[in-house]
Design an enzyme around this catalytic site. Sequence first.
Site, PDB file in Angstrom:
ATOM      1  N   GLY A 178      10.594 -26.221  23.047  1.00 29.72           N
ATOM      2  CA  GLY A 178      10.943 -25.258  23.937  1.00 29.72           C
ATOM      3  C   GLY A 178      12.414 -24.402  23.033  1.00 29.72           C
ATOM      4  N   GLY A 179      13.134 -24.106  23.948  1.00 27.17           N
ATOM      5  CA  GLY A 179      14.400 -23.366  23.361  1.00 27.17           C
ATOM      6  C   GLY A 179      15.087 -24.341  22.368  1.00 27.17           C
ATOM      7  N   GLY A 413       9.262  -2.647  -8.891  1.00 29.95           N
ATOM      8  CA  GLY A 413      10.212  -2.924  -8.034  1.00 29.95           C
ATOM      9  C   GLY A 413      10.903  -4.302  -8.292  1.00 29.95           C
ATOM     10  N   ALA A 414      10.035  -5.164  -8.634  1.00 30.44           N
ATOM     11  CA  ALA A 414      10.270  -6.481  -8.520  1.00 30.44           C
ATOM     12  C   ALA A 414      11.148  -6.844  -9.750  1.00 30.44           C
ATOM     13  CB  ALA A 414       9.253  -7.442  -8.846  1.00 30.44           C
TER      14      ALA A 414
HETATM   15  C1  HXC Z   1      14.209 -35.087  31.662  1.00 33.18           C
HETATM   16  C2  HXC Z   1      13.003 -36.291  30.272  1.00 33.18           C
HETATM   17  C3  HXC Z   1      12.531 -35.018  29.651  1.00 33.18           C
HETATM   18  C4  HXC Z   1      13.247 -33.940  29.889  1.00 33.18           C
HETATM   19  C5  HXC Z   1      11.491 -36.772  28.830  1.00 33.18           C
HETATM   20  N1  HXC Z   1      12.158 -37.152  29.660  1.00 33.18           N
HETATM   21  N2  HXC Z   1      11.756 -35.377  28.290  1.00 33.18           N
HETATM   22  N3  HXC Z   1      13.507 -36.448  31.237  1.00 33.18           N
HETATM   23  N4  HXC Z   1      14.115 -34.093  31.130  1.00 33.18           N
HETATM   24  N5  HXC Z   1      13.022 -32.592  29.251  1.00 33.18           N
HETATM   25  C6  HXC Z   1      12.146 -38.690  30.136  1.00 33.18           C
HETATM   26  C7  HXC Z   1      10.757 -39.214  30.724  1.00 33.18           C
HETATM   27  O1  HXC Z   1      10.964 -38.711  32.213  1.00 33.18           O
HETATM   28  C8  HXC Z   1      10.658 -40.560  30.357  1.00 33.18           C
HETATM   29  O2  HXC Z   1      11.815 -40.990  31.537  1.00 33.18           O
HETATM   30  C9  HXC Z   1      11.294 -40.771  29.065  1.00 33.18           C
HETATM   31  O3  HXC Z   1      12.439 -39.429  29.029  1.00 33.18           O
HETATM   32  C10 HXC Z   1      10.669 -40.715  27.794  1.00 33.18           C
HETATM   33  O4  HXC Z   1       9.564 -39.679  28.001  1.00 33.18           O
HETATM   34  P1  HXC Z   1       7.876 -39.919  27.852  1.00 33.18           P
HETATM   35  O5  HXC Z   1       7.449 -38.845  28.382  1.00 33.18           O
HETATM   36  O6  HXC Z   1       7.678 -41.354  28.595  1.00 33.18           O
HETATM   37  O7  HXC Z   1       7.990 -40.148  26.224  1.00 33.18           O
HETATM   38  P2  HXC Z   1       6.782 -39.785  25.329  1.00 33.18           P
HETATM   39  O8  HXC Z   1       5.462 -40.113  26.035  1.00 33.18           O
HETATM   40  O9  HXC Z   1       6.983 -40.286  23.978  1.00 33.18           O
HETATM   41  O10 HXC Z   1       6.486 -38.188  25.344  1.00 33.18           O
HETATM   42  C11 HXC Z   1       7.781 -37.337  24.828  1.00 33.18           C
HETATM   43  C12 HXC Z   1       7.853 -36.053  25.260  1.00 33.18           C
HETATM   44  C13 HXC Z   1       7.549 -35.689  26.627  1.00 33.18           C
HETATM   45  C14 HXC Z   1       6.657 -35.243  24.351  1.00 33.18           C
HETATM   46  C15 HXC Z   1       8.976 -35.200  24.509  1.00 33.18           C
HETATM   47  O11 HXC Z   1       8.388 -36.777  27.400  1.00 33.18           O
HETATM   48  C16 HXC Z   1       7.417 -34.441  27.120  1.00 33.18           C
HETATM   49  O12 HXC Z   1       6.699 -33.582  26.964  1.00 33.18           O
HETATM   50  N6  HXC Z   1       8.614 -34.007  27.776  1.00 33.18           N
HETATM   51  C17 HXC Z   1       9.036 -32.715  28.087  1.00 33.18           C
HETATM   52  C18 HXC Z   1       9.094 -31.709  27.176  1.00 33.18           C
HETATM   53  C19 HXC Z   1       9.809 -30.495  27.671  1.00 33.18           C
HETATM   54  O13 HXC Z   1       8.480 -29.625  27.876  1.00 33.18           O
HETATM   55  N7  HXC Z   1      10.880 -30.279  27.698  1.00 33.18           N
HETATM   56  C20 HXC Z   1      11.351 -29.032  28.202  1.00 33.18           C
HETATM   57  C21 HXC Z   1      11.381 -27.977  27.142  1.00 33.18           C
HETATM   58  S1  HXC Z   1      11.867 -26.553  27.544  1.00 33.18           S
HETATM   59  P3  HXC Z   1      11.579 -42.715  32.088  1.00 33.18           P
HETATM   60  O14 HXC Z   1      12.556 -42.873  32.931  1.00 33.18           O
HETATM   61  O15 HXC Z   1      10.114 -42.202  32.950  1.00 33.18           O
HETATM   62  O16 HXC Z   1      11.164 -43.471  30.913  1.00 33.18           O
HETATM   63  C22 HXC Z   1      13.560 -26.666  26.975  1.00 33.18           C
HETATM   64  C23 HXC Z   1      14.315 -25.374  27.358  1.00 33.18           C
HETATM   65  C24 HXC Z   1      15.443 -25.222  26.364  1.00 33.18           C
HETATM   66  O17 HXC Z   1      13.812 -27.553  26.445  1.00 33.18           O
HETATM   67  C25 HXC Z   1      16.004 -23.956  26.573  1.00 33.18           C
HETATM   68  C26 HXC Z   1      16.986 -23.740  25.499  1.00 33.18           C
HETATM   69  C27 HXC Z   1      17.231 -22.199  25.757  1.00 33.18           C
END
Ligand code: HXC
Length: 523
Positions: A178-179, A413-414
Amino acid sequence: MSEKKKRPVSKSKTQDLLERRAKAEAGGGPERAAAQRAQGKLTARERIALLIDDGSFEETDLLVETRATDFGLDQKSLPADGVVTGSAKINGRPVCVYAQDFTVLGGSLGLAHAMKICKVMDLAVAAGVPVIGLCDSGGARIQEGVESLGGYAEIFFRNVQASGYVPQISAILGPCAGGAVYSPALTDFVFMIEGTSHMFITGPEVVKAATGETCDFESLGGAQTHAQRSGVCHFVAGSEQDCFRQIRELLDYLPQNCREAPKAAMASDDPRRESDLLERVGELDAAKPYKIHDVIREISDGHQFLEVHKRFAPNLVCGFLRLDGEPVGVVANNPQSLSGALDIDASEKGARFVNFCDAFNVPLLTLVDVPGYWPGMEQEHGGIIRRGAKLLYAYARATVPKVTVVLRKAYGGAYDVMSSKHVRGDLNYAWPCAEIAVMGPQGAVSILYKAELKAAKDPAKRRAELVAGYVETFASPFQAAKRGYIDEVIEARKTRPKVIRAFRFLKGKKVQRLPKKHGNIPL
Ligand code: HXC
């Protein structure tokens, strides 16, 4: 005497502190740490320990906790809010560092987590020291909603404020989605690990839903993808240990901030060393490629060269070396890739490197062997005019000492772009075999003598004669030398002593820019 009242045994304040510390330092606990290791990843604290000088870590905000309550966060324990922050020393010099802890809610970024990072960034700017971010995070903490987004933006804002003031380095050691990718993108150098680092704006599932394309984490945003195709990643490492070793090596070439000169090392090589290899390259047939890396190493102290962006746009080689102990940035055309021509990727790669060196007082050595800009519909439609202009802009704006050596070809130009005298190269040299002209002999003859060649009885013979005449007149460094566009035609074997003396002489260079808010680099 009345019997003493028995007081309940209370732990000492110090004991209480130590317990609180131990709890916070344990992060997500041994099971999650084991799961992290099972994926080939180290924990946040192990990473910091490997990166920095032994025992130099001064942690800040160990006891910070989230104040969020939604979605049961108030019932969860989130030690240190999932990020370890502080100051330390690397190679004996102070730095600020943060490491996201994936064992605590996937290293997700909530407001307290973001504010801890912001605090070390502010400290880094105040102290004038580099910042190193070790990223391993599921991105914005979903439970904290807009506060997580605001937290990210606070980091982005600081990345921009610190840009050009202190060096900023990001190591991606797990997911970065994401961001969240934009903080690393705003920093000076991005490191990734083969197999375990991933960066993308939207993951494979969203890509599939939106475009129908099938991909996985690796093909979408792995180290190889970003090092070779997108150019997001500057350094690839085979392991985390290797990554930290490379970061330490890179930092050794850099100053602490934009007000300082980069750190000189004890001279380890003879500054008067001449080179048979360079002599041989200088005598090669003009159509024969050679290894530009060998040329760079031959010039450098101890033949050492730290290449930046190695896998991206290999037609332009950029990196750091030392000359008589002083760090220098080198930019060199590579005749083994696209014949050394400039294309969009090479222009952007070179521009970013030149900008970095200029911002941090690293002098620039430019080694020119360029047949021109790479032609084609793909390049024109991709914006070679707009994007190719970036390198020109970067060189013309750069005020650090600039020394240029035309090794062989400098066409069109290079020629202008590659730190020519006209964009204010300070000292410009050429080897005797250099060809400085509007274009190569074959192309020039085809245009100048189109009608004559058509009418010739033996066009091949006539072409050979005309090419020989053109080479004699134009394909040499002497037309440029006559006009002072080349300060000196030098013997190839003496390149190292020559450029060392040039940089020594230019050490005191100071340039005043026109007073303005900022220029408008083509983007
Ligand atoms: C809250 C999160 C989290 C999140 C992971 N966890 N990402 N909790 N917010 N964004 C938590 C899970 O619930 C889990 O908690 C623990 O972290 C480990 O995650 P798993 O999924 O079990 O691990 P894994 O299988 O290794 O997968 C990792 C991962 C996946 C690929 C990162 O967790 C994932 O896809 N997360 C979401 C990614 C995402 O889309 N993020 C938002 C992006 S948007 P528990 O307690 O169950 O162990 C963004 C916007 C930013 O970031 C904008 C800025 C401008």
